[in-house]
Design a protein around this motif. Structure first.
Motif, PDB file in Angstrom:
ATOM      1  N   ALA A 111       0.829  -1.211   0.000  1.00 52.75           N
ATOM      2  CA  ALA A 111       0.000   0.000   0.000  1.00 52.75           C
ATOM      3  C   ALA A 111       0.865   1.265   0.000  1.00 52.75           C
ATOM      4  O   ALA A 111       0.570   2.240  -0.718  1.00 52.75           O
ATOM      5  CB  ALA A 111      -0.924  -0.023   1.221  1.00 52.75           C
ATOM      6  N   LEU A 112       1.931   1.272   0.802  1.00 46.93           N
ATOM      7  CA  LEU A 112       2.797   2.450   0.856  1.00 46.93           C
ATOM      8  C   LEU A 112       3.507   2.673  -0.473  1.00 46.93           C
ATOM      9  O   LEU A 112       3.616   3.814  -0.951  1.00 46.93           O
ATOM     10  CB  LEU A 112       3.816   2.282   1.987  1.00 46.93           C
ATOM     11  CG  LEU A 112       3.248   2.323   3.409  1.00 46.93           C
ATOM     12  CD1 LEU A 112       4.352   2.056   4.426  1.00 46.93           C
ATOM     13  CD2 LEU A 112       2.576   3.662   3.688  1.00 46.93           C
ATOM     14  N   VAL A 113       3.993   1.579  -1.089  1.00 46.96           N
ATOM     15  CA  VAL A 113       4.663   1.710  -2.385  1.00 46.96           C
ATOM     16  C   VAL A 113       3.686   2.237  -3.432  1.00 46.96           C
ATOM     17  O   VAL A 113       4.013   3.125  -4.255  1.00 46.96           O
ATOM     18  CB  VAL A 113       5.260   0.366  -2.827  1.00 46.96           C
ATOM     19  CG1 VAL A 113       5.767   0.434  -4.265  1.00 46.96           C
ATOM     20  CG2 VAL A 113       6.394  -0.045  -1.881  1.00 46.96           C
ATOM     21  N   THR A 114       2.475   1.707  -3.437  1.00 43.93           N
ATOM     22  CA  THR A 114       1.457   2.165  -4.396  1.00 43.93           C
ATOM     23  C   THR A 114       1.125   3.632  -4.168  1.00 43.93           C
ATOM     24  O   THR A 114       0.991   4.422  -5.125  1.00 43.93           O
ATOM     25  CB  THR A 114       0.189   1.302  -4.244  1.00 43.93           C
ATOM     26  OG1 THR A 114       0.523  -0.065  -4.479  1.00 43.93           O
ATOM     27  CG2 THR A 114      -0.880   1.740  -5.233  1.00 43.93           C
ATOM     28  N   LEU A 115       0.970   4.016  -2.897  1.00 40.42           N
ATOM     29  CA  LEU A 115       0.641   5.406  -2.573  1.00 40.42           C
ATOM     30  C   LEU A 115       1.731   6.353  -3.072  1.00 40.42           C
ATOM     31  O   LEU A 115       1.443   7.375  -3.730  1.00 40.42           O
ATOM     32  CB  LEU A 115       0.472   5.549  -1.062  1.00 40.42           C
ATOM     33  CG  LEU A 115       0.181   6.954  -0.542  1.00 40.42           C
ATOM     34  CD1 LEU A 115      -1.171   7.443  -1.035  1.00 40.42           C
ATOM     35  CD2 LEU A 115       0.244   6.973   0.984  1.00 40.42           C
ATOM     36  N   VAL A 116       2.979   6.037  -2.775  1.00 40.85           N
ATOM     37  CA  VAL A 116       4.087   6.903  -3.184  1.00 40.85           C
ATOM     38  C   VAL A 116       4.186   6.979  -4.700  1.00 40.85           C
ATOM     39  O   VAL A 116       4.357   8.071  -5.289  1.00 40.85           O
ATOM     40  CB  VAL A 116       5.415   6.393  -2.579  1.00 40.85           C
ATOM     41  CG1 VAL A 116       6.599   7.151  -3.176  1.00 40.85           C
ATOM     42  CG2 VAL A 116       5.388   6.538  -1.065  1.00 40.85           C
ATOM     43  N   ALA A 117       4.062   5.841  -5.383  1.00 39.75           N
ATOM     44  CA  ALA A 117       4.190   5.822  -6.841  1.00 39.75           C
ATOM     45  C   ALA A 117       3.103   6.651  -7.508  1.00 39.75           C
ATOM     46  O   ALA A 117       3.390   7.485  -8.408  1.00 39.75           O
ATOM     47  CB  ALA A 117       4.149   4.380  -7.347  1.00 39.75           C
ATOM     48  N   LEU A 118       1.862   6.452  -7.112  1.00 43.80           N
ATOM     49  CA  LEU A 118       0.766   7.161  -7.779  1.00 43.80           C
ATOM     50  C   LEU A 118       0.764   8.652  -7.436  1.00 43.80           C
ATOM     51  O   LEU A 118       0.510   9.494  -8.322  1.00 43.80           O
ATOM     52  CB  LEU A 118      -0.578   6.523  -7.367  1.00 43.80           C
ATOM     53  CG  LEU A 118      -0.819   5.092  -7.865  1.00 43.80           C
ATOM     54  CD1 LEU A 118      -2.170   4.576  -7.381  1.00 43.80           C
ATOM     55  CD2 LEU A 118      -0.765   5.032  -9.388  1.00 43.80           C
ATOM     56  N   MET A 119       1.033   9.002  -6.177  1.00 43.43           N
ATOM     57  CA  MET A 119       1.042  10.428  -5.820  1.00 43.43           C
ATOM     58  C   MET A 119       2.220  11.146  -6.469  1.00 43.43           C
ATOM     59  O   MET A 119       2.084  12.309  -6.899  1.00 43.43           O
ATOM     60  CB  MET A 119       1.102  10.584  -4.294  1.00 43.43           C
ATOM     61  CG  MET A 119      -0.153  10.109  -3.580  1.00 43.43           C
ATOM     62  SD  MET A 119      -0.217  10.570  -1.835  1.00 43.43           S
ATOM     63  CE  MET A 119      -0.574  12.315  -1.951  1.00 43.43           C
TER      64      MET A 119
END
Length: 406
Positions: A111-119
């Motif tokens: 979830a953290l990796v996805t959040l950082v990548a998309l933002m």
């Protein structure tokens, strides 16, 4: 076509339609949003949106890989400067699948990796400014997917644990029922066959010299076999849960003790029945356990004691029933020597009724089986009858000194 494939196609259609609508506003006033022009999105760029959604067809089998592909496709689409509102739905669903399938710690990392990548990808090339458009919607989508996946995973684990416990309980009950049936069959068959064997041996020895004695032995065989078949039929009827009109015989108990003792006498074991204390009706498990312990004890005496007499003593007290079956035969422990299950079965029956059972040779010769079965409130509101002494032998039994069994 699987359900996952269908849902992936539906998600592809929804995201493509949404992305196309975002890139081609119908109202001229929507071309400029807060001073920023909506960029034109070529149709070729929509292939990234389609790829991010189509890969969801494999989200159950390869959740991590699907999440990586979907996030990469949407990140590239965002870095190109296109409006990514609808496209964000695909990595959100992929993250939900990961949160369901993996442990919480791994799901949190994903979830953290996805959040950082998309933002990051959205903020770098956001056509509405760094924090414009749906920039702040991304954390909400990620949180919803992550916590929703954890909730579903926990629910499935809870249901699985309930099912596992139910299966374990069912297996335990099946094992207990099999053991109970095995004890019933052992007691019925052992008692019947021991009686038949002794009487058949006696009939063979006196057939030519004393035919009347042989006839009596054959009559005892007939009675024993009939009773044994009746009990076996009752057990088998329970096993197959028969609904036919044939009645199932009630479980034997101490009410049938006179018949049991008479059968032992007919089998060549002079037996005396003694009852002391205020006898009363017993709970069915205790009643059956008491009957089977006495039956197995007499069966062992018939088979192994040799020429002997036996005494069955029942003592009713306020909270327990004391059973003693003594013979003045050889005194050896027959079942332990032959590897049978008679003593084991008696101990199991006593334990199942909450009591204890001991057995062993007595110092003066002979063998003694002693069982104590607890019966709380034995005489509360129960009809009482006086103690009795019933003899099933025409001769006086030999006096025997009894001690605690070893």
């Amino acid at each position: 076509m699987t359900r996952d494939t269908v849902s992936a196609l539906i998600m592809t259609a929804v995201t493509l339609f949404g992305a196309y609508g975002e890139a081609h506003p119908n109202q001229s006033s929507d071309i400029v949003v807060k001073g920023h022009h909506v960029p034109y999105t070529p149709n070729a760029a929509l292939l990234l949106v389609a790829a991010a959604a189509l890969v969801l067809a494999e989200r159950r089998r390869h959740p991590i890989t699907v999440l990586a592909i979907s996030v990469t496709a949407v990140s590239v689409y965002s870095l190109l400067g296109y409006v990514n509102g609808a496209a964000l739905l695909s990595p959100t669903l992929a993250l939900y699948a990961v949160s369901v399938a993996v442990p919480v710690r791994e799901g949190l990392v994903a979830a953290l990796v996805t959040l950082v990548a998309l933002m990051t990808a959205t903020g770098v090339s956001n056509p509405f400014g760094i924090t414009g458009g749906g920039f702040f919607l991304i954390p909400a989508l990620i949180a919803a997917a992550f916590f929703g996946g954890i909730a579903v995973s926990n629910r499935r684990a809870y249901v699985a644990s309930i099912q596992a416990r139910a299966e374990d309980e069912a297996s335990r009950r099946v094992g207990e029922e099999r053991l109970r049936i095995a004890r019933e069959l052992h007691d019925v068959v052992a008692h019947t066959m021991a009686t038949i064997n002794v009487q058949a041996t006696a009939a063979a020895h006196v057939l030519t010299e004393r035919p009347e004695t042989a006839a009596a032995a054959l009559q005892a065989i007939r009675v024993a076999s009939k009773d044994g078949l009746r009990e076996l039929r009752a057990i088998l009827n329970v096993l197959r849960q028969a609904d036919d009109a044939e009645p199932t015989a009630p479980a034997p108990g101490l009410a049938h003790l006179d018949t049991l003792v008479a059968g032992a006498v007919q089998a060549g074991l002079p037996t005396e029945l003694r009852v002391s204390g205020e006898a009363a009706a017993l709970p069915m498990p205790v009643d059956l356990a008491a009957y089977r312990i006495i039956q197995e004890s007499l069966t062992n005496a018939i088979r192994h004691a040799g020429p002997a007499t036996a005494t069955v003593s029942l003592t009713y007290s306020d909270a327990e029933l004391l059973i003693e079956v003594a013979d003045n035969g050889r005194g050896a422990a027959p079942i332990a020597a032959t590897g049978g299950h008679g003593l084991i079965g008696m101990r199991e029956r006593a334990a199942a009724a909450g009591g204890t059972m001991r057995a062993g040779s007595t110092p003066g010769g002979g063998y003694l089986v002693c069982a104590r079965l607890p019966v709380p409130g034995l005489h509360d509101d129960q009809p009482r009858r006086p103690a009795t002494m019933i003899s099933h032998d025409d001769q006086e039994p030999n006096q025997m000194t009894q001690s605690q069994p070893r």
